[in-house]
Design a protein around this motif. Structure first.
Motif, PDB file in Angstrom:
ATOM      1  N   GLY A 101       0.608  -1.465   0.166  1.00  0.00           N
ATOM      2  CA  GLY A 101      -0.088   0.105   0.160  1.00  0.00           C
ATOM      3  C   GLY A 101       1.037   1.371   0.016  1.00  0.00           C
ATOM      4  N   LEU A 102       2.616   0.801   0.131  1.00  0.00           N
ATOM      5  CA  LEU A 102       2.683   2.661   0.725  1.00  0.00           C
ATOM      6  C   LEU A 102       3.039   3.085  -1.541  1.00  0.00           C
ATOM      7  N   SER A 103       3.240   4.518  -1.347  1.00  0.00           N
ATOM      8  CA  SER A 103       3.519   4.940  -2.561  1.00  0.00           C
ATOM      9  C   SER A 103       4.637   5.004  -2.557  1.00  0.00           C
ATOM     10  N   TYR A 104       5.303   5.070  -3.662  1.00  0.00           N
ATOM     11  CA  TYR A 104       7.049   5.011  -4.980  1.00  0.00           C
ATOM     12  C   TYR A 104       7.448   6.635  -3.874  1.00  0.00           C
ATOM     13  N   GLU A 105       6.545   7.868  -3.541  1.00  0.00           N
ATOM     14  CA  GLU A 105       6.531   8.981  -2.651  1.00  0.00           C
ATOM     15  C   GLU A 105       6.657   8.682  -1.382  1.00  0.00           C
ATOM     16  N   GLU A 106       6.112   7.744  -0.706  1.00  0.00           N
ATOM     17  CA  GLU A 106       5.988   7.588   0.229  1.00  0.00           C
ATOM     18  C   GLU A 106       7.363   6.755   0.751  1.00  0.00           C
ATOM     19  N   ILE A 107       7.702   6.451   0.762  1.00  0.00           N
ATOM     20  CA  ILE A 107       8.930   5.085   0.668  1.00  0.00           C
ATOM     21  C   ILE A 107       9.893   6.203   0.456  1.00  0.00           C
ATOM     22  N   GLY A 108      10.004   7.167  -0.799  1.00  0.00           N
ATOM     23  CA  GLY A 108      10.763   8.186  -0.732  1.00  0.00           C
ATOM     24  C   GLY A 108      10.648   9.430   0.470  1.00  0.00           C
ATOM     25  N   LYS A 109      10.065   9.894   0.862  1.00  0.00           N
ATOM     26  CA  LYS A 109      10.060  10.149   2.160  1.00  0.00           C
ATOM     27  C   LYS A 109      10.419   9.875   3.456  1.00  0.00           C
ATOM     28  N   LYS A 110      10.199   8.727   2.938  1.00  0.00           N
ATOM     29  CA  LYS A 110      10.956   8.108   4.615  1.00  0.00           C
ATOM     30  C   LYS A 110      12.643   7.588   4.488  1.00  0.00           C
ATOM     31  N   GLY A 111      13.526   8.206   3.342  1.00  0.00           N
ATOM     32  CA  GLY A 111      14.367   7.337   3.097  1.00  0.00           C
ATOM     33  C   GLY A 111      14.484   6.692   2.279  1.00  0.00           C
ATOM     34  N   GLY A 112      13.626   5.826   1.879  1.00  0.00           N
ATOM     35  CA  GLY A 112      13.559   4.544   0.680  1.00  0.00           C
ATOM     36  C   GLY A 112      14.575   4.967  -0.338  1.00  0.00           C
ATOM     37  N   GLY A 113      14.479   4.437  -1.322  1.00  0.00           N
ATOM     38  CA  GLY A 113      14.079   4.764  -2.702  1.00  0.00           C
ATOM     39  C   GLY A 113      15.473   5.386  -3.283  1.00  0.00           C
ATOM     40  N   ILE A 114      15.742   6.382  -3.273  1.00  0.00           N
ATOM     41  CA  ILE A 114      17.119   6.517  -4.260  1.00  0.00           C
ATOM     42  C   ILE A 114      18.077   6.764  -2.851  1.00  0.00           C
ATOM     43  N   LEU A 115      17.787   6.847  -1.900  1.00  0.00           N
ATOM     44  CA  LEU A 115      18.484   7.314  -0.999  1.00  0.00           C
ATOM     45  C   LEU A 115      18.658   6.118  -0.372  1.00  0.00           C
ATOM     46  N   ASN A 116      18.628   5.527  -0.934  1.00  0.00           N
ATOM     47  CA  ASN A 116      18.206   3.627  -0.135  1.00  0.00           C
ATOM     48  C   ASN A 116      19.404   3.726  -1.039  1.00  0.00           C
ATOM     49  N   SER A 117      18.854   3.426  -2.317  1.00  0.00           N
ATOM     50  CA  SER A 117      20.460   2.801  -3.485  1.00  0.00           C
ATOM     51  C   SER A 117      21.906   3.303  -2.852  1.00  0.00           C
ATOM     52  N   ALA A 118      21.927   5.012  -2.643  1.00  0.00           N
ATOM     53  CA  ALA A 118      22.999   6.010  -2.271  1.00  0.00           C
ATOM     54  C   ALA A 118      23.297   5.048  -1.474  1.00  0.00           C
ATOM     55  N   ARG A 119      23.332   4.747  -0.370  1.00  0.00           N
ATOM     56  CA  ARG A 119      23.399   4.295   0.722  1.00  0.00           C
ATOM     57  C   ARG A 119      24.272   3.201   0.328  1.00  0.00           C
ATOM     58  N   LYS A 120      23.719   1.888  -0.538  1.00  0.00           N
ATOM     59  CA  LYS A 120      24.313   0.758  -0.762  1.00  0.00           C
ATOM     60  C   LYS A 120      25.409   1.040  -1.482  1.00  0.00           C
ATOM     61  N   LEU A 121      25.335   2.241  -2.426  1.00  0.00           N
ATOM     62  CA  LEU A 121      26.612   2.444  -3.808  1.00  0.00           C
ATOM     63  C   LEU A 121      27.423   2.956  -3.045  1.00  0.00           C
ATOM     64  N   ALA A 122      27.549   4.156  -2.180  1.00  0.00           N
ATOM     65  CA  ALA A 122      28.726   4.347  -1.360  1.00  0.00           C
ATOM     66  C   ALA A 122      29.751   3.065  -0.741  1.00  0.00           C
ATOM     67  N   ASP A 123      29.277   2.137  -0.307  1.00  0.00           N
ATOM     68  CA  ASP A 123      30.392   1.204   0.525  1.00  0.00           C
ATOM     69  C   ASP A 123      30.456   0.324  -0.719  1.00  0.00           C
ATOM     70  N   MET A 124      29.830  -0.158  -1.804  1.00  0.00           N
ATOM     71  CA  MET A 124      30.824  -0.567  -2.698  1.00  0.00           C
ATOM     72  C   MET A 124      32.099  -0.052  -3.661  1.00  0.00           C
TER      73      MET A 124
END
Ligand code: NIG
Ligand code: FE
Length: 413
Positions: A101-124
């Motif tokens: 039920g969550l929308s893409y925008e809601e997931i983004g606002k919670k720190g998910g979405g693009i920021l989630n990918s950025a956190r994962k990429l920083a360490d790789m």
């Protein structure tokens, strides 16, 4: 494999005697096909094509490979003009959140979405990113892609954005898929800049990232995600102006969830393309009419997020040049399958198969400024082609969605 003769082709599709720009209006629906054809390739370039009965005897057999394509179609390899193919991890957890039920925008606002990918990429490490992206390139090539645009945008710091762009540069060296690189530092605001310091992040992009990207020659284009909760039209304007000064033409994310005026900013700066356009009004269409800017629709993103499809018929009817691309990325489109893109173009956007094929080949090549080199069967162009499996008709490609009709993708560096 420098010299190659493909013979007994059931249908050689996508022939353009000469091409002077992306196909618009009625021309988009015309796909020239020669039945029972041959295609001759010399030094990786298309040297001749025609009907089998007109193929005169081969005089020089040295270094000549022959492929018999009986029952099969040959067409230009797909050009995928919009992807985020370099990323660290997939995001199935958000996929499940959206099912619940969550929308893409809601997931983004919670720190998910693009920021989630950025956190994962920083360490790789860079090497791992290259290795993983290469696997994705091998996959999309097997599905018919011969050229691809790849964006940064999961770095969001000077260091990590440069790391992503260096990965793309490495891919250019290692892969026979033709690659264009786009700098997308303006993909999202890092958490520490949210809530009042957003313009400082734009300053960082313009003053710190861009000069380094330009000095190392790491990008062909500049992009920004103009959207509510992301970058405003004013910020987009500043970023595009600075990008152009650094020699990077715009290819931008606009109108994915809301209409903010990003299309008009793109047109103002002569964008090569404005991409997404799931939300579009008459003013946007008017702004694009009569310009060289190509409207890029990303139907797999609409499919995956259950958001509207770009009203592509309206754009075609208003003489706007359009193309279709994948948007391959871990958040909104975890696939780079251009065959499925053609299927959605037809099924969901009411394009004819001819329009969908032209939109993923010649027009898509123009959306990466490769229209003079790729995207059609034209003498002198690079002979990047797809040979299909034995299929009943060209219409079968978008019709048989989910079935892989590509037997072989032939690419020259
Ligand atoms: O084109 N909308 C902006 N960028 C991507 C999604 C990025 C992500 O969610 O990781 C897109 O859909
Ligand atoms: Fe995108």
């Amino acid at each position: 494999m420098a010299n190659l003769l493909i013979k007994n082709i059931k249908g050689l599709a996508g022939i353009l005697e000469d091409n002077t720009g992306p196909l618009r209006g009625e021309a988009l629906g015309k796909l020239e096909v020669i039945e029972n054809a041959f295609l001759a390739i010399e030094d990786g370039k298309i040297s001749m094509y025609g009907k089998m009965e007109d193929l005169s005897g081969v005089t020089d057999w040295t270094n000549l490979e022959i492929i018999d394509a009986d029952g099969k179609y040959v067409l230009p390899a797909f050009c995928d003009s919009h992807t985020h193919l370099v990323f660290a991890k997939t995001r199935e957890e958000e996929f499940v959140d959206r099912i619940k039920g969550l929308s893409y925008e809601e997931i983004g606002k919670k720190g998910g979405g693009i920021l989630n990918s950025a956190r994962k990429l920083a360490d790789m490490p860079e090497e791992q990113l290259v290795e993983d992206a290469l696997k994705r390139l091998v996959l999309v090539k097997s599905q018919g892609t011969g050229a691809i645009e790849i964006k940064s945008g999961y770095g969001l710091s000077v260091e990590a954005e440069l790391k992503m762009l260096r990965v793309i540069k490495k891919l250019k060296e290692l892969s026979d898929v033709t690659i264009k690189a786009t700098f997308l530092g303006a993909h999202a605001f890092p958490t520490e800049y949210k809530g009042g310091r957003e313009d400082e992040y734009v300053d960082l992009i313009i003053n710190e990232m861009l000069p380094k990207v330009a000095a190392e020659g790491l990008a062909d284009y500049i992009d920004a995600f103009c959207e509510r909760n992301y970058f405003t039209t004013e910020q987009l304007d500043r970023i595009l102006a600075a990008g152009l000064k650094a020699g990077l033409k715009p290819k931008i994310h606009v109108n994915q969830f809301s209409i903010m005026g990003g299309v008009q900013v793109g047109v103002k700066y002569n964008a090569v393309s404005v991409d997404h356009l799931e939300e579009l009004n008459d003013d946007d269409v008017k702004a694009l009419n009569g310009t060289s800017t190509i409207a890029t629709a990303l139907p797999m993103c609409s499919f995956f997020l259950s958001i509207p499809y770009t009203p592509i018929r309206q754009l075609i009817d208003n003489n706007v040049a359009v193309n279709l691309a994948s948007d391959f990325n871990p958040g909104t489109t975890p696939s780079g399958n251009m065959q499925f893109v053609t299927a959605l173009g037809c099924i969901k956007m009411k394009m004819t198969p001819e329009e969908a094929i032209n939109s993923t080949t010649i027009n898509a090549a123009y959306a990466m400024e490769l229209g003079n080199e790729l995207g059609s069967i034209t003498v002198g162009k690079k002979a990047n082609v797809v040979i299909t499996k034995e299929i009943p008709s060209l219409n079968f490609i978008p019709y048989a969605f989910g079935e892989d009709v590509v037997e072989q993708t032939i690419l020259f560096k």
